[in-house]
Design an enzyme around this catalytic site. Structure first.
Site, PDB file in Angstrom:
ATOM      1  N   ASP A 281       0.811  -1.174  -0.024  1.00  0.00           N
ATOM      2  CA  ASP A 281      -0.056  -0.041  -0.119  1.00  0.00           C
ATOM      3  C   ASP A 281       0.811   1.209  -0.106  1.00  0.00           C
ATOM      4  OD1 ASP A 281      -2.328  -1.495   0.231  1.00  0.00           O
ATOM      5  OD2 ASP A 281      -2.632  -1.249   2.264  1.00  0.00           O
ATOM      6  N   THR A 282       2.140   1.149   0.614  1.00  0.00           N
ATOM      7  CA  THR A 282       2.750   2.391   0.669  1.00  0.00           C
ATOM      8  C   THR A 282       3.239   2.936  -0.634  1.00  0.00           C
ATOM      9  OG1 THR A 282       5.093   1.342   1.003  1.00  0.00           O
ATOM     10  CG2 THR A 282       3.685   1.568   2.906  1.00  0.00           C
TER      11      THR A 282
END
Length: 311
Positions: free
Chosen positions: A95-96
Site C-alpha cells: 500500500d505504501t
C-alpha cells in the site's frame, strides 16, 4: 442465506478504484479451487454481475467461465502500450507504494503484479486443458508472452526491477541498482513472487534468493526494500502514501510479516528446508526472543504486522 445475511446489507459500499492486482486474485482463487478439487463444473455455474452505479445485482447473468473471460479481457486492456505487461493501476500489494499520478498508474508496471499474473495464467492453462482446449492454449500464450516481456523489460543486468516506468521513449527502472532517483535498489516482492510463480529459470531463482539474503534479510525477518522511500516534506514524485507519511509508522515500515511469509513460501518452493524452518521461527511469537535476540515479548494470540516501525 447466511451469506445474504452477512454481506447484502453492505454490498452497495464499493471502492471507486483498486490496485492493479485486485482483478487477478479471483482468478487465482478459482485456479487453486479447481486444482485441489478437479471440479470443473464450477465454471458452468451461472452468477450475476454487480452494477456499480446502482449498488444492486445486475439482470445480466453469465457462467463463471464467461466472467473469467471478461476478467482476462480487462487485464489485456490494461497492458502498457506495446507490451503484454499489465499496468500498475492504483498500486499493488504494498500500500505504501501507491502511484503519485495518473501517468504512473497507466504507464508503470510492477514486477510483482506481472509475476503474479504470469503465475495465474500458467495455472489456468493447465487447468482448462480438460474443459476448453482452445482457451487453455490462449492462456498458455498469454503466460508465454508475459514471461517474454518480463525478461525483456523488467530484468536488467540479471536483476528484476521493482518497477519499470515507460516514460515516452525512455524506460525508468525504479527500485533497482540502476535507479538513480530514489536510492532504493532491491525490492522483495518481485524476487519472491518470481520464485513462487516459477517465472524464473534455475539460475535466476538462485541469484534472486542470494539478493534477498544479502540485502533484505535481517534478524527479525526480510525487508520489503533495502531502504525506505525518500521523504521530501510530503512532495510526491512516485509513491503517494510513503512520500506523504510524516511519521515512521506503517506507511514507511519495511518489515511486514505477511511479506516474510511469502519469503517462507519461496524457500519451500525451492526446497531450502533448514532456511525455511529458521524463517518460520523468526516470526513465530512463541518464545520469539529465543530466535530473535533483541525481540520484545509479543502478544501470543495476535497476528502482528511490522516490527521495524516501533510506534
Amino acid at each position: 442465506r447466511l451469506l445474504d445475511d452477512m454481506f447484502d446489507e453492505y454490498k452497495n459500499i464499493q471502492a471507486g478504484d483498486s490496485h492493479g492486482d485486485i482483478i487477478v486474485w479471483p482468478i487465482k482463487a478459482l485456479a487453486q479451487y479447481i486444482e485441489k478439487t478437479n471440479d470443473l463444473t464450477i465454471l458452468d455455474e451461472v452468477v450475476p454481475y454487480f452494477n456499480f452505479h446502482t449498488g444492486e445485482y445486475s439482470d445480466r447473468n453469465e457462467t463463471i467461465f464467461e466472467h473469467l473471460l471478461n476478467e482476462i479481457r480487462t487485464i489485456e486492456a490494461s497492458y502498457v502500450e506495446g507490451t503484454t505487461l499489465p499496468s500498475y493501476g492504483g498500486g499493488d500489494w504494498d500500500d505504501t507504494l501507491q502511484p503519485a499520478n495518473h501517468s504512473l498508474a497507466s504507464n508503470m508496471v510492477s514486477g510483482w503484479t506481472v509475476a503474479l499474473t504470469y503465475e495465474v495464467f500458467s495455472k489456468m492453462a493447465t487447468i482448462l486443458a480438460d474443459y476448453s482446449e482452445e482457451e487453455a492454449q490462449k492462456y498458455a500464450k498469454l503466460a508465454a508472452d508475459i514471461k517474454a516481456d518480463y525478461n525483456k523489460y523488467l530484468v536488467v543486468d540479471g536483476i528484476p526491477a521493482g518497477f519499470a516506468y515507460f516514460a515516452g521513449d525512455e524506460i525508468k527502472y525504479i527500485i533497482h541498482p540502476q535507479d538513480k532517483e530514489t536510492g532504493m535498489k532491491y525490492r522483495l516482492l518481485p524476487l519472491n513472487r518470481g520464485i513462487v510463480a516459477e517465472l524464473f529459470e534455475e539460475d535466476m531463482k538462485d541469484s534472486s534468493l542470494a539478493l534477498i539474503q544479502e540485502h533484505l534479510l535481517h534478524p527479525d525477518g526480510v525487508r520489503l526494500m533495502d531502504k525506505t522511500v525518500p521523504y521530501h516534506g510530503g512532495i510526491n514524485t512516485y509513491f503517494m502514501r510513503a512520500e506523504t507519511a510524516s511519521n515512521f509508522g506503517r506507511e514507511i515500515g519495511l518489515q511486514y510479516c505477511h511479506a516474510h511469509i511469502r519469503y517462507c513460501e519461496a524457500l519451500a518452493k525451492i526446497g531450502h528446508a533448514d532456511e525455511l524452518l529458521q524463517a518460520l521461527l523468526t516470526i513465530n511469537p512463541v518464545s520469539l526472543h529465543a530466535n530473535v535476540k533483541n525481540a520484545l515479548p509479543r502478544q501470543r494470540n495476535c497476528y502482528f504486522s511490522s516490527s521495524d516501525g516501533n510506534f
